[in-house]
Design a protein around this motif. Structure first.
Motif: not given
Length: 225
Positions: A1-26
């Motif tokens: 597999m070419a390097a650029n194909e590996q890069s694309v494959q790696g990016a596609s494997d990434m998952q994104r998760v949103t963490v909602n943090m409820v908080s106060d600054v004090v």
């Protein structure tokens, strides 16, 4: 597999998760929880985490001039002065382990944070939400600054890259007061009673959990996508 194909494959494997943090600054355990979240993120493979902050006021009826912190904690939680001292010592130690400095003094004050939450909302409109939140944590806990003071808030806003004049106007006119109140109410209606609370996927995780626990919830959320 070419390097650029590996890069694309790696990016596609990434998952994104949103963490909602409820908080106060004090809320001291909120910055501990945030730092532990950062430690958790470092252990994750192929998962990118987006952190979104949501407002919660520990003391919505706090007067403008605040209250002595130790006095406030003793009154609110019904603890003794010795217990208060022990609690501070635990926080200082927890902070040290995570690279965050809590500098409590006998003159430390609990402060009203409604203006600060409006400023964070303004910062979010400019892609600087996390920077603003961390700046406020540091200002309050490490530098002992009044995060309800207009001058302090404007100074902190400018330090993270926000327009000083616009930030001052936002606070003075309470441009985002209603939207912040509505969001606070929304999270309370969803059952949030204490902070920090992390909402990860469909799970609510209360408290400054250990990194391994937070990492497990994030991994679970990623697997359920």
């Amino acid at each position: 597999m070419a390097a650029n194909e590996q890069s694309v494959q790696g990016a596609s494997d990434m998952q994104r998760v949103t963490v909602n943090m409820v908080s106060d600054v004090v809320c001291p355990w909120c910055i501990v929880g945030y730092q532990r979240l950062q430690e958790a993120i470092k252990t994750l493979d192929n998962i990118e985490v987006d952190i979104k902050f949501h407002p919660f006021e520990l003391n919505p009826n706090m007067p403008e001039d605040g209250q002595n912190l130790r006095e406030h904690i003793m009154e609110k939680y019904g603890i003794s002065e010795q217990q208060s001292v022990e609690n501070r010592a635990r926080l200082v130690q927890a902070g040290k382990e995570l690279g965050f400095a809590f500098n409590f003094t006998d003159d430390s004050r609990m402060q009203n944070t409604f203006k600060a939450h409006q400023l964070i909302h303004f910062a979010a409109q400019n892609g600087l939400e996390e920077e603003m939140k961390l700046s406020l944590f540091n200002a309050y806990f490490t530098d002992g600054k009044d995060v309800n003071d207009l001058g302090v808030l404007v100074e902190l806003a400018e330090s993270v890259g926000l327009d000083k004049t616009e930030a001052e106007a936002v606070i003075k006119t309470e441009k985002y007061a209603q939207v912040v109140r509505e969001e606070e109410t929304l999270w309370i209606q969803r059952g949030i009673q204490s902070v920090p609370t992390f909402v990860i996927g469909n799970q609510g995780v209360a408290g400054a959990q250990e990194p391994a626990t937070l990492a497990a919830f994030i991994a679970q959320a990623a697997s359920q996508q």
